[in-house]
Design an enzyme around this catalytic site. Sequence first.
Site, PDB file in Angstrom:
ATOM      1  CG  HIS A 292      -1.402   1.357   1.637  1.00 25.64           C
ATOM      2  ND1 HIS A 292      -0.828   2.102   2.649  1.00 25.64           N
ATOM      3  CD2 HIS A 292      -2.403   2.106   1.135  1.00 25.64           C
ATOM      4  CE1 HIS A 292      -1.483   3.254   2.756  1.00 25.64           C
ATOM      5  NE2 HIS A 292      -2.442   3.281   1.854  1.00 25.64           N
TER       6      HIS A 292
ATOM      7  N   GLY B  87     -18.445  12.246   1.423  1.00 24.25           N
ATOM      8  CA  GLY B  87     -19.230  12.018   0.212  1.00 24.25           C
ATOM      9  C   GLY B  87     -18.382  11.630  -0.972  1.00 24.25           C
TER      10      GLY B  87
END
Length: 304
Positions: A108, A260
Amino acid sequence: MSQPDLEAVKNYLLDLQKNITSALQQEDGEQVFIADEWQREQGGGGKSCVLSEGAVFESAGVNFSHVYGDSLPASATAHRPELAGRNFQAMGVSLVIHPNNPYVPTSHANVRFFIAEKAGEDPIWWFGGGFDLTPYYGNEEDVIQWHQTAKAACDPFGEDVYKKYKQWCDDYFYLKHRNEPRGVGGLFFDDLNEWGFEKSFAFMQSVGDNYIKAYLPIVQKRKSTDYGERERDFQLYRRGRYVEFNLVYDRGTLFGLQSGGRTESILMSMPPLVKWRYNWQPEQGSAEDELYQVYLKPRDWINH
């Protein structure tokens, strides 16, 4: 303190995404990255590049995002109340690579920049990022080389930088509910601005540029190692820890979902296949047990 140059940061991040996907695609040799550009309704967007079911990589996702808005989500202001009432921009490259072969570690990396502004006040900004390695079967040679490359990325910026950000990585990528690290660590830094913009930006670039130098040699050495059902089964079981960390603790995942962000891009770090078992323990003295006894214990890998 020098003023942030957002355009320079964005251009670097887009180049980094291009360079990493090119290197990984060449290494895989079979599948190509599919680019998916997206827009965020509240402001901004990004480009997700995903490679699936390749010869070397079961899944590889390299995501660029640049999002902005008039106010920050609760996850950002809870610990930083000075950010309340400011508009923000956040941009970064985040990637997770899940290889086919259990002897090749998952890896990662993430580099990012954040700025919050308010009329009449100085901007609040910082850099963050790092990279870490999650092996299923430990190999000392690989882990030492990984950490040596991490140290090389840090050395031009001060003799204590690697030690500080290695420790932060060990502390951050830790599953408290399991009482174990996610892997063998690497680097993690956040809230970096005390060096001024130019030096802080240069450090983020050094971390981003050294990720491929750290990971590809390991892939190339281990991708052809023979394995069977036992090793594959253990790999899928250990991938469960990866999922647990990302959904419970990872700041980027929480920020993305609460702000969001685009769910598909945020959750592209998830492995395509994974297993959980009730109260499973490795056989004492086995190669699987060695991962727990030797590698999932934070240590000084360079001067051990």
